[in-house]
Scaffold this motif. Structure first.
Motif, PDB file in Angstrom:
ATOM      1  N   PRO A 126     -10.836   4.683 -18.155  1.00 50.22           N
ATOM      2  CA  PRO A 126     -11.065   5.062 -19.636  1.00 50.22           C
ATOM      3  C   PRO A 126      -9.486   4.869 -20.377  1.00 50.22           C
ATOM      4  N   ASP A 127      -8.488   5.166 -19.945  1.00 50.02           N
ATOM      5  CA  ASP A 127      -7.369   5.291 -20.492  1.00 50.02           C
ATOM      6  C   ASP A 127      -6.795   3.730 -20.321  1.00 50.02           C
ATOM      7  N   VAL A 128      -7.383   2.834 -21.328  1.00 46.87           N
ATOM      8  CA  VAL A 128      -7.486   1.445 -21.302  1.00 46.87           C
ATOM      9  C   VAL A 128      -5.734   1.189 -21.933  1.00 46.87           C
ATOM     10  N   ALA A 129      -5.065   2.027 -22.682  1.00 45.68           N
ATOM     11  CA  ALA A 129      -3.921   1.831 -23.251  1.00 45.68           C
ATOM     12  C   ALA A 129      -2.798   2.007 -22.134  1.00 45.68           C
ATOM     13  N   ALA A 130      -3.074   2.689 -20.933  1.00 49.92           N
ATOM     14  CA  ALA A 130      -2.178   2.887 -19.966  1.00 49.92           C
ATOM     15  C   ALA A 130      -2.484   1.540 -19.076  1.00 49.92           C
ATOM     16  N   VAL A 131      -3.574   1.143 -18.767  1.00 48.61           N
ATOM     17  CA  VAL A 131      -4.129  -0.106 -18.106  1.00 48.61           C
ATOM     18  C   VAL A 131      -3.158  -1.312 -18.715  1.00 48.61           C
ATOM     19  N   LEU A 132      -3.319  -1.681 -19.835  1.00 43.35           N
ATOM     20  CA  LEU A 132      -2.845  -2.407 -20.591  1.00 43.35           C
ATOM     21  C   LEU A 132      -1.292  -2.639 -20.638  1.00 43.35           C
ATOM     22  N   GLY A 133      -0.601  -1.284 -20.714  1.00 44.17           N
ATOM     23  CA  GLY A 133       0.734  -1.072 -20.868  1.00 44.17           C
ATOM     24  C   GLY A 133       1.618  -1.379 -19.759  1.00 44.17           C
ATOM     25  N   ARG A 134       0.893  -1.346 -18.518  1.00 50.72           N
ATOM     26  CA  ARG A 134       1.387  -1.223 -17.353  1.00 50.72           C
ATOM     27  C   ARG A 134       2.205  -2.756 -17.202  1.00 50.72           C
ATOM     28  N   ALA A 135       1.774  -3.820 -17.856  1.00 51.15           N
ATOM     29  CA  ALA A 135       2.521  -5.073 -17.712  1.00 51.15           C
ATOM     30  C   ALA A 135       3.682  -5.143 -18.301  1.00 51.15           C
ATOM     31  N   THR A 136       4.213  -4.235 -19.319  1.00 51.75           N
ATOM     32  CA  THR A 136       5.523  -4.180 -19.770  1.00 51.75           C
ATOM     33  C   THR A 136       6.674  -3.724 -18.692  1.00 51.75           C
ATOM     34  N   ALA A 137       6.135  -2.764 -17.974  1.00 49.64           N
ATOM     35  CA  ALA A 137       7.123  -2.013 -17.148  1.00 49.64           C
ATOM     36  C   ALA A 137       7.022  -2.558 -15.709  1.00 49.64           C
ATOM     37  N   ARG A 138       6.001  -3.478 -15.275  1.00 52.26           N
ATOM     38  CA  ARG A 138       5.791  -4.041 -13.959  1.00 52.26           C
ATOM     39  C   ARG A 138       5.086  -5.420 -14.359  1.00 52.26           C
ATOM     40  N   PRO A 139       5.983  -6.670 -14.699  1.00 55.71           N
ATOM     41  CA  PRO A 139       5.599  -7.873 -15.087  1.00 55.71           C
ATOM     42  C   PRO A 139       4.650  -8.274 -13.961  1.00 55.71           C
ATOM     43  N   VAL A 140       3.519  -9.083 -14.708  1.00 56.93           N
ATOM     44  CA  VAL A 140       2.353  -9.516 -13.843  1.00 56.93           C
ATOM     45  C   VAL A 140       2.532 -11.318 -13.924  1.00 56.93           C
ATOM     46  N   GLY A 141       1.912 -11.806 -12.894  1.00 54.42           N
ATOM     47  CA  GLY A 141       1.972 -13.282 -12.818  1.00 54.42           C
ATOM     48  C   GLY A 141       0.775 -14.013 -13.740  1.00 54.42           C
ATOM     49  N   ILE A 142      -0.171 -13.346 -13.926  1.00 54.73           N
ATOM     50  CA  ILE A 142      -1.178 -13.834 -14.881  1.00 54.73           C
ATOM     51  C   ILE A 142      -1.703 -13.190 -15.914  1.00 54.73           C
ATOM     52  N   ASN A 143      -2.301 -13.539 -16.992  1.00 53.13           N
ATOM     53  CA  ASN A 143      -2.759 -12.658 -18.097  1.00 53.13           C
ATOM     54  C   ASN A 143      -4.126 -11.926 -17.817  1.00 53.13           C
ATOM     55  N   TYR A 144      -4.006 -10.784 -18.280  1.00 52.53           N
ATOM     56  CA  TYR A 144      -5.426  -9.947 -17.925  1.00 52.53           C
ATOM     57  C   TYR A 144      -5.993  -8.988 -19.185  1.00 52.53           C
ATOM     58  N   ALA A 145      -7.319  -8.755 -19.184  1.00 55.28           N
ATOM     59  CA  ALA A 145      -7.784  -8.130 -19.833  1.00 55.28           C
ATOM     60  C   ALA A 145      -8.747  -7.415 -19.358  1.00 55.28           C
ATOM     61  N   ALA A 146      -8.964  -6.058 -20.129  1.00 52.17           N
ATOM     62  CA  ALA A 146      -9.720  -4.870 -19.314  1.00 52.17           C
ATOM     63  C   ALA A 146     -10.939  -4.225 -20.063  1.00 52.17           C
ATOM     64  N   TYR A 147     -11.910  -3.895 -19.018  1.00 54.94           N
ATOM     65  CA  TYR A 147     -13.048  -3.237 -19.753  1.00 54.94           C
ATOM     66  C   TYR A 147     -13.078  -1.636 -19.320  1.00 54.94           C
ATOM     67  N   VAL A 148     -13.618  -1.053 -20.118  1.00 57.90           N
ATOM     68  CA  VAL A 148     -13.843   0.466 -19.842  1.00 57.90           C
ATOM     69  C   VAL A 148     -14.996   0.391 -19.129  1.00 57.90           C
ATOM     70  N   GLY A 149     -14.959   1.471 -17.792  1.00 58.47           N
ATOM     71  CA  GLY A 149     -16.207   1.288 -17.199  1.00 58.47           C
ATOM     72  C   GLY A 149     -17.252   2.547 -17.203  1.00 58.47           C
ATOM     73  N   PHE A 150     -18.201   2.139 -17.434  1.00 58.22           N
ATOM     74  CA  PHE A 150     -19.265   3.176 -17.557  1.00 58.22           C
ATOM     75  C   PHE A 150     -19.384   4.352 -16.220  1.00 58.22           C
ATOM     76  N   GLY A 151     -18.824   3.768 -15.171  1.00 57.15           N
ATOM     77  CA  GLY A 151     -18.935   4.342 -14.170  1.00 57.15           C
ATOM     78  C   GLY A 151     -18.093   5.571 -14.183  1.00 57.15           C
ATOM     79  N   ALA A 152     -16.635   5.101 -14.586  1.00 57.34           N
ATOM     80  CA  ALA A 152     -15.524   5.866 -14.667  1.00 57.34           C
ATOM     81  C   ALA A 152     -15.904   6.882 -15.664  1.00 57.34           C
ATOM     82  N   VAL A 153     -16.347   6.569 -16.881  1.00 56.46           N
ATOM     83  CA  VAL A 153     -16.645   7.509 -17.919  1.00 56.46           C
ATOM     84  C   VAL A 153     -17.547   8.538 -17.526  1.00 56.46           C
ATOM     85  N   ARG A 154     -18.287   8.026 -16.878  1.00 52.70           N
ATOM     86  CA  ARG A 154     -19.549   9.159 -16.334  1.00 52.70           C
ATOM     87  C   ARG A 154     -19.056   9.948 -15.240  1.00 52.70           C
ATOM     88  N   GLN A 155     -18.280   9.760 -14.458  1.00 50.72           N
ATOM     89  CA  GLN A 155     -17.558  10.472 -13.307  1.00 50.72           C
ATOM     90  C   GLN A 155     -16.838  11.248 -13.959  1.00 50.72           C
TER      91      GLN A 155
END
Length: 516
Positions: free
Chosen positions: A115-144
């Protein structure tokens, strides 16, 4: 083989800014357009020219005669989130994808997106990645997070809290809501609960992406599960995307034409419905998900293990597991791909233990719930789905399956070259432009001036997978060059070690977002 390492350093540049790189003389498939022989010029992170001849100076020119030049491929369904956030810089490059020409991936699929998508997307700043990525929020994670693992409906307050989590995630850059309704505890949710959360994503321009409730005959059946995903999209007034579309198991093999007809009827009524597909006849899941009935998963792993020890449930549990095994094609059709039994079918494990397959499965699950490759699809269904113009290439990249290292390369080698099910242009478009356009990835998926310079150059004679079920981590061959945001990530078939990827937040196109 063209020596891509050879380069031409040109003389002093005229007043016009030179390109940083020109890929010269390849057969260019621009994404959504007719191929042509010509050049692609890159300056900074953008393409500045794609056409018959780039009449501009360049700091470097790479000859690509005889090669295919295409937009970097986009994988709409993966499980590489842990790799992208790893402390290991080499792992964050995602070499298995780069060496197939994949430059962008979606994460958070199957309802697992944090659910904390801001953190998921923000990780690329501190830890550079080799590909681009986009993220979903997950129903399972939210329900859990709100309801837990219980098999019950949420209270009104809980539903409101879940809706708020989805809305917040969308405002922080989620591309939509993903679900994995086949998996407990997500499977405990009714359609109206899912639709209520989907509306929060749809109100902000998101997509509803779903591993549908049943790809087989486990619960509601394949046709009813497809009808449900279409109904949720209609109720939420949003695009829907069917994850890794398939007809799984002996009871539903041959249903691809009927499923295609259902989707195309929805399209004819103005809905937006798409799907992705990996080009293998084996799916990937866990041994529990494949065999254990949902009622026995209520409450999570601890509750399941207690049920294994409950003599009053033994007959019912074994009977339900045996029926699920039948649907999967029997014990020889389940290959364990991790843990102590890695590389053995369930049939082989049972022989080694000297017990029947269900007892062997329970003994294995008691120690660990391993990933399995489940051989359950027919080639006729695979090919029928692949021909549908709304089906794009995806990997569902997950542990122990060759699809992580081979999906895009296999689709080309097996279904373009060997079987001739789709054309080369269809392969390129459905691996790049269709995905980018469907999900609103502005500036991706096309080779044209102004687009981001995500480019793959591959040898049409040698591009192929090497990964197998026995050796699933062998990288693909035949990719000569990959650029990610204008930087060379693969050259001469080798990963260059450059972390040029970016997080790609979705910008809400409508609806309200609190100030942040």
């Amino acid at each position: 083989m063209v020596g891509l390492a050879s380069l031409a350093l040109l003389g002093a540049a005229p007043a016009a800014r030179p390109a940083d790189l020109i890929v010269r003389g390849g057969t260019v498939f621009p994404g959504g357009g007719d191929p042509f022989v010509g050049d692609v010029a890159i300056a900074g992170d953008r393409i500045v020219y794609a056409g018959p001849h780039a009449a501009m100076p360049a700091r470097r020119t790479i000859e690509a005669r005889g090669m295919v030049v295409a937009p970097g491929f986009i994988d709409p369904h993966t499980h590489v989130g842990d790799d992208l956030s790893s402390p290991d810089a080499a792992r964050r490059l995602i070499p298995a994808f780069l060496l197939q020409g994949v430059t962008t991936a979606f994460i958070g699929n199957d309802g697992g997106g944090e659910p904390d998508v801001a953190a998921v997307l923000g990780r690329a700043t501190a830890r550079p990645v080799g590909i681009n990525y986009a993220a979903y929020v997950g129903f399972g994670a939210v329900r859990q997070a709100v309801v837990g693992a219980a098999r019950r409906a949420p209270t009104a307050d809980e539903l409101a809290r879940m809706r708020a989590l989805v809305a917040g995630a969308m405002c922080d850059g989620a591309m939509g809501l993903s679900t994995g309704l086949f998996y407990a505890p997500q499977s405990f949710a009714r359609t109206d609960e899912v639709a209520a959360l989907a509306r929060e994503a749809g109100a902000r321009g998101g997509t509803y992406d779903s591993h549908i409730r049943d790809e087989s005959s486990y619960t509601v059946g394949l046709k009813a599960a497809v009808a449900e995903v279409i109904a949720i999209g209609r109720q939420a007034q949003m695009p829907v995307h069917i994850s890794h579309i398939k007809a799984l198991g002996i009871d539903v093999q041959g249903q691809a034409p009927a499923i295609i007809a259902m989707v195309e009827a929805a399209l004819a009524h103005g809905q937006t419905v798409t799907a992705d597909q990996y080009p293998y006849d084996a799916s990937g899941t866990s041994l529990v998900a494949a065999l254990v009935p949902l009622w026995a998963q209520d409450g999570g792993r601890a509750a399941l293990l207690k049920r294994f020890d409950d003599a009053t449930l033994a007959t019912r549990l074994a009977a339900d597991m045996r029926e699920n095994l039948r649907k999967r094609g029997g014990p020889a059709a389940l290959l364990i791909t991790e843990g102590a039994e890695k590389g053995r079918t369930l049939a082989a494990v049972a022989r080694r233990m000297g017990v029947d397959p269900i007892a062997a499965a329970i003994a294995t699950i008691r120690v660990h719930d391993p990933a399995v490759a489940s051989f359950n699809q027919s080639q006729r269904d695979i090919e029928a789905f692949m021909r549908a113009p709304w089906v794009m290439t995806g990997s569902d990249a997950s542990t122990g399956h060759p699809r992580v290292y081979g999906s895009f390369a296999r689709k080309y080698a097996e279904y373009v070259v060997r079987r001739r099910i789709i054309s080369l242009r269809d392969f390129v478009d459905r691996s790049s432009a269709l995905t980018a356009d469907t999900f609103g990835l502005a500036g991706r998926g096309h080779l044209r001036a102004g687009a981001f310079a995500d480019v793959v150059v591959f040898d049409p004679k040698t591009y192929a997978p090497r990964a197998t079920y026995e050796q699933p981590t062998l990288t693909a061959v035949g990719v000569r060059l990959v650029t990610v945001n204008g930087r060379i990530a693969v050259e001469d078939g080798r990963v260059a070690g450059v972390a040029a990827g970016r997080a790609l937040p979705h910008r809400p196109t409508r609806g309200s977002c609190p100030s942040r």
